[in-house]
Design a protein around this motif. Structure first.
Motif, PDB file in Angstrom:
ATOM      1  N   PRO A 173       0.824  -1.220   0.000  1.00 18.38           N
ATOM      2  CA  PRO A 173       0.000   0.000   0.000  1.00 18.38           C
ATOM      3  C   PRO A 173       0.855   1.265   0.000  1.00 18.38           C
ATOM      4  N   THR A 174       1.902   1.253   0.806  1.00 16.89           N
ATOM      5  CA  THR A 174       2.820   2.388   0.853  1.00 16.89           C
ATOM      6  C   THR A 174       3.473   2.587  -0.505  1.00 16.89           C
ATOM      7  N   THR A 175       3.948   1.494  -1.082  1.00 12.12           N
ATOM      8  CA  THR A 175       4.650   1.575  -2.352  1.00 12.12           C
ATOM      9  C   THR A 175       3.760   2.164  -3.435  1.00 12.12           C
ATOM     10  N   PHE A 176       2.501   1.710  -3.490  1.00 10.85           N
ATOM     11  CA  PHE A 176       1.610   2.216  -4.535  1.00 10.85           C
ATOM     12  C   PHE A 176       1.258   3.676  -4.316  1.00 10.85           C
ATOM     13  N   PHE A 177       1.071   4.030  -3.079  1.00 11.29           N
ATOM     14  CA  PHE A 177       0.802   5.435  -2.775  1.00 11.29           C
ATOM     15  C   PHE A 177       1.976   6.294  -3.249  1.00 11.29           C
ATOM     16  N   LEU A 178       3.176   5.873  -2.902  1.00 10.93           N
ATOM     17  CA  LEU A 178       4.353   6.651  -3.281  1.00 10.93           C
ATOM     18  C   LEU A 178       4.528   6.684  -4.798  1.00 10.93           C
ATOM     19  N   LEU A 179       4.159   5.593  -5.446  1.00  6.90           N
ATOM     20  CA  LEU A 179       4.266   5.528  -6.902  1.00  6.90           C
ATOM     21  C   LEU A 179       3.422   6.637  -7.529  1.00  6.90           C
ATOM     22  N   VAL A 180       2.190   6.765  -7.090  1.00  5.41           N
ATOM     23  CA  VAL A 180       1.308   7.813  -7.613  1.00  5.41           C
ATOM     24  C   VAL A 180       1.903   9.184  -7.350  1.00  5.41           C
ATOM     25  N   VAL A 181       2.260   9.404  -6.095  1.00  6.88           N
ATOM     26  CA  VAL A 181       2.764  10.716  -5.702  1.00  6.88           C
ATOM     27  C   VAL A 181       4.027  11.074  -6.478  1.00  6.88           C
ATOM     28  N   ASN A 182       4.925  10.105  -6.645  1.00  5.05           N
ATOM     29  CA  ASN A 182       6.198  10.392  -7.291  1.00  5.05           C
ATOM     30  C   ASN A 182       6.059  10.619  -8.787  1.00  5.05           C
ATOM     31  N   VAL A 183       5.147   9.879  -9.410  1.00  7.00           N
ATOM     32  CA  VAL A 183       4.943  10.083 -10.842  1.00  7.00           C
ATOM     33  C   VAL A 183       4.364  11.480 -11.080  1.00  7.00           C
ATOM     34  N   VAL A 184       3.394  11.831 -10.262  1.00  8.21           N
ATOM     35  CA  VAL A 184       2.825  13.173 -10.385  1.00  8.21           C
ATOM     36  C   VAL A 184       3.898  14.230 -10.147  1.00  8.21           C
ATOM     37  N   TYR A 185       4.737  13.979  -9.170  1.00 13.41           N
ATOM     38  CA  TYR A 185       5.838  14.895  -8.888  1.00 13.41           C
ATOM     39  C   TYR A 185       6.740  15.028 -10.119  1.00 13.41           C
ATOM     40  N   ALA A 186       7.120  13.887 -10.667  1.00  8.71           N
ATOM     41  CA  ALA A 186       8.045  13.917 -11.803  1.00  8.71           C
ATOM     42  C   ALA A 186       7.423  14.651 -12.992  1.00  8.71           C
ATOM     43  N   PHE A 187       6.118  14.538 -13.128  1.00  8.78           N
ATOM     44  CA  PHE A 187       5.423  15.201 -14.233  1.00  8.78           C
ATOM     45  C   PHE A 187       5.418  16.718 -14.060  1.00  8.78           C
ATOM     46  N   PHE A 188       5.136  17.164 -12.850  1.00 10.95           N
ATOM     47  CA  PHE A 188       4.866  18.593 -12.668  1.00 10.95           C
ATOM     48  C   PHE A 188       5.937  19.367 -11.930  1.00 10.95           C
ATOM     49  N   GLU A 189       6.361  18.804 -10.800  1.00 12.19           N
ATOM     50  CA  GLU A 189       7.123  19.633  -9.874  1.00 12.19           C
ATOM     51  C   GLU A 189       8.610  19.654 -10.160  1.00 12.19           C
ATOM     52  N   THR A 190       9.030  18.969 -11.193  1.00  9.94           N
ATOM     53  CA  THR A 190      10.448  18.954 -11.500  1.00  9.94           C
ATOM     54  C   THR A 190      10.822  20.126 -12.405  1.00  9.94           C
ATOM     55  N   PHE A 191       9.862  20.953 -12.668  1.00 13.72           N
ATOM     56  CA  PHE A 191      10.106  22.078 -13.558  1.00 13.72           C
ATOM     57  C   PHE A 191      11.303  22.914 -13.104  1.00 13.72           C
ATOM     58  N   GLY A 192      11.326  23.262 -11.812  1.00 15.77           N
ATOM     59  CA  GLY A 192      12.386  24.119 -11.271  1.00 15.77           C
ATOM     60  C   GLY A 192      13.766  23.527 -11.507  1.00 15.77           C
ATOM     61  N   VAL A 193      13.879  22.244 -11.243  1.00 15.42           N
ATOM     62  CA  VAL A 193      15.163  21.571 -11.388  1.00 15.42           C
ATOM     63  C   VAL A 193      15.631  21.629 -12.845  1.00 15.42           C
ATOM     64  N   ILE A 194      14.725  21.269 -13.734  1.00 17.53           N
ATOM     65  CA  ILE A 194      15.101  21.232 -15.154  1.00 17.53           C
ATOM     66  C   ILE A 194      15.431  22.636 -15.661  1.00 17.53           C
ATOM     67  N   HIS A 195      14.643  23.581 -15.214  1.00 17.33           N
ATOM     68  CA  HIS A 195      14.860  24.952 -15.668  1.00 17.33           C
ATOM     69  C   HIS A 195      16.242  25.450 -15.269  1.00 17.33           C
ATOM     70  N   THR A 196      16.641  25.179 -14.011  1.00 18.30           N
ATOM     71  CA  THR A 196      17.941  25.679 -13.568  1.00 18.30           C
ATOM     72  C   THR A 196      19.102  24.890 -14.143  1.00 18.30           C
ATOM     73  N   ILE A 197      18.964  23.598 -14.292  1.00 19.83           N
ATOM     74  CA  ILE A 197      20.123  22.794 -14.692  1.00 19.83           C
ATOM     75  C   ILE A 197      20.321  22.768 -16.212  1.00 19.83           C
ATOM     76  N   THR A 198      19.288  22.419 -16.929  1.00 21.79           N
ATOM     77  CA  THR A 198      19.502  22.192 -18.364  1.00 21.79           C
ATOM     78  C   THR A 198      18.628  23.057 -19.255  1.00 21.79           C
ATOM     79  N   ALA A 199      17.617  23.683 -18.673  1.00 19.52           N
ATOM     80  CA  ALA A 199      16.640  24.445 -19.441  1.00 19.52           C
ATOM     81  C   ALA A 199      16.100  23.619 -20.610  1.00 19.52           C
TER      82      ALA A 199
END
Ligand SMILES: Nc1ncnc2c1ncn2[C@@H]1O[C@H](COP(=O)(O)OP(=O)(O)OP(=O)(O)O)[C@@H](O)[C@H]1O
Ligand SMILES: [Mg+2]
Lengths: 254, 333
Positions: A173-199
């Motif tokens: 249950p923990t793993t699946f919860f984290l899977l959802v949260v992390n995929v959503v994170y990777a989709f949306f919230e990684t913008f800042g990282v990509i913008h600063t490092i590689t644009a």
């Protein structure tokens, strides 16, 4: 659904034209692949490392707080700051890591090399997630009654067998919860990282969907296409979440 | 089939000593019950035998072989936990088969062994259910089944019945006893319930703060407690203790008399006391009386005798043989 004229004086209604154009655009399709690779990598790396650390910590601690606190701090570092940090460490001219790699005879250049750029943003994005995932995994591990593990030990299961047959299923249950949260994170919230490092570069190698929304819309000033991309992105995440929850219902059962 | 020996076994957690040297020789097929109050170290002792807890000093031998350093799985033991510790994501069948699968037992033999255990424990209708779909008593049986199918040399039980309601506890107590007789497996059973200890044990060990105060057959221990602690712990209602001087005994410090060994009379005997209250339980009546200096004494008498009314003065009488005299160190004199 609208396309402005080159001078932004008129907008013309084009119906689903923006969507049709997008789906025919090889760059957009490439961005899908990039996103898939990027988010799987971020999810696997951040969850894998977190699980490993949580297993170590679970064996070490029974209630003591210091070790846990120590491992929370990367989470406190905002992803963008982490990005800057990683960028400096790997900077082709002044970065510590790049310099050491150079000494070892490896020519690090994420500004030019696509795989290296991808590796860097993956590591930088995962970094901030590890503590978050770690805490959830640790809580999940600690929720497994000790006597169940002991019973398995008496039944003859060694550490790896216990993990595979008892701990992992009970942790699902923990793993699946984290899977959802992390995929959503990777989709949306990684913008800042990509913008600063590689644009998004080099050659769009790290332009994930959400970054493309930004670069087409705000840099390229193609607001119509950008808006269409946002809609697609939204629908995509919605679908992903539904699929994952359906999956959970079938797989997480006890 | 095995013997079990504990030879001056000690355990400390850091600086705190929890077990202060326990010696037991358990013969093949014997049912030993370890009984004692909460925190006296019963579970710790059992877990040391299981290999879940290290042994600070001393030696544990199973069938004459030292097992101090052996992993739990190498000791050929099976344990039933207080909370059953079933694998929540596995069916009843898989719970029982788990150990056998790991031991790479052939499939048909696993099926046969689980089937016969399920038959013995009346679990046949539930083999495909998950633990959460079972009642407390059924879970208890699954835990027993898991222990049985592996055919271990020693069974270890850590308060296996304490999560059940009173009626089921009595029923399961009987079942465990019958099962152990039938299988003849050497067993070590931990409980804080003295009735369980008395009814189940071939021999029982009364533990007190990390020390085995007395080891013996239940009735022997009941009739002949070696320490003040054992006299007070075994038997319900508890033994009455009075200062030796107050009942005319010149040696020792304390005298213990069991409630059923005191007779109440109107005519003067040994001590005068006033009836405080009575508990009529049907077959027997517990009469609580107060001595002049305030101490409460409990007397157990047959339910057929008339109920003394509260506030009346009565005399307490007993035979000399009923007095258990203990010295200042708590040992029997
Ligand atoms: N891991 C541990 N670290 C430190 N002390 C411990 C540990 N485990 C047990 N103890 C202490 O050892 C003593 C004996 O504990 P144990 O669990 O054996 O008691 P018990 O007789 O089984 O009690 P109960 O009837 O409540 O289960 C207790 O005082 C307990 O606090
Ligand atoms: Mg205990």
């Amino acid at each position: 659904m609208f396309v402005p004229d080159p001078f932004g004086l008129k907008t013309q209604f084009v119906g689903l034209g923006n969507f049709e154009y997008l789906l025919g655009d090889p760059y957009y399709r490439a961005s899908f692949v990039t996103t898939a690779i990027f988010s799987s990598l971020v999810t696997v790396v951040s969850m894998g490392v977190a699980l490993y650390l949580a297993i170590l910590a679970d064996r070490l601690i029974k209630g003591s707080g210091t070790y846990r606190t120590l491992l929370i701090w990367p989470y406190a570092v905002a992803p963008a700051v982490a990005g800057v940090l990683w960028m400096f460490m790997f900077n082709t001219r002044v970065g510590v890591v790049a310099w050491y790699l150079g000494l070892l005879g490896y020519d690090w250049n994420h500004v030019l090399d696509e795989a290296e750029a991808m590796g860097l943003v993956v590591v930088a994005s995962s970094w901030g997630r590890i503590s978050y995932n770690f805490l959830f995994f640790l809580a999940g591990l600690q929720a497994i009654p000790r006597s169940v593990i002991e019973a398995a030990a008496i039944d003859g299961a060694k550490f790896w067998t216990r993990f595979r047959t008892i701990v992992w299923p009970l942790l699902s249950p923990t793993t699946f919860f984290l899977l959802v949260v992390n995929v959503v994170y990777a989709f949306f919230e990684t913008f800042g990282v990509i913008h600063t490092i590689t644009a998004g570069g080099p050659q769009q190698a790290t332009t994930i969907l959400v970054y493309k929304v930004y670069s087409d819309g705000f840099v390229g000033q193609d607001l119509g296409s950008s808006a269409a991309q946002s809609v697609i992105l939204l629908v995509l995440v919605g679908i992903l979440t539904v699929i994952q929850f359906k999956f959970i219902e079938r797989r997480v059962h006890y | 089939m095995a013997t079990l020996t504990l030879d001056n076994v000690r355990k400390s957690f850091g600086a705190t000593d929890v077990i202060h040297g326990v010696n037991i020789e358990v013969t093949d097929g014997e049912f030993i019950v370890i009984v004692g109050p909460s925190g006296c170290g019963k579970s710790t002792l059992l877990r040391m035998v299981a290999g879940l807890e290290g042994i600070t000093s001393g030696e544990i031998r199973i069938d004459g072989h030292r097992v101090n350093e052996a992993e739990p799985m190498e000791r050929n033991i099976a344990m039933v936990f207080q909370n059953y510790a079933l694998y929540p994501h596995m069916s009843v069948f898989d719970n029982m088969a788990y150990g056998l699968k790991i031991a790479k037992t052939p499939k048909d033999e696993i099926a046969a062994r689980v089937a016969s255990a399920a038959k013995l424990l009346q679990l046949e209708p539930y083999l495909q259910r998950k633990p959460r779909e079972l009642s407390g008593g059924q879970r208890q049986r699954v835990a027993m089944g898991r222990a049985i199918v592996r055919k271990p040399a020693v069974f270890l039980f850590d308060e296996p019945l304490s999560n059940l309601d009173a009626k089921l506890r009595v029923q399961m107590r009987l079942e465990i006893k019958q099962l152990q007789r039938e299988l003849g497996v050497t067993s070590l059973y931990v409980t804080h319930d003295q009735v369980e200890a008395m009814t189940l044990a071939d021999r029982m060990i009364v533990m007190n703060a990390g020390v085995a105060d007395q080891i013996g057959k239940p009735l022997e221990v009941y009739e002949n407690p070696q320490t003040e602690f054992v006299a007070g712990f075994i038997g319900s209602p508890a033994t009455n203790f009075m200062p030796a001087g107050s009942v005319g005994v010149s040696v020792g410090k304390t005298v213990g008399i069991r409630p059923e060994h005191i007779q109440l009379t109107d005519t003067p005997t040994r001590l005068k006391a006033r009836v405080a209250y009575c508990e009529a339980l049907g077959a027997e009546t517990l009469v609580h009386l107060r001595l002049p200096h305030g101490q409460l004494i409990t007397v157990r008498q047959g339910g057929h005798l008339p109920l003394p009314s509260e506030g009346t003065d009565l005399w307490l009488g007993w035979h000399d043989a009923a007095m258990m005299v203990f010295g200042a160190d708590g040992r029997r004199i």
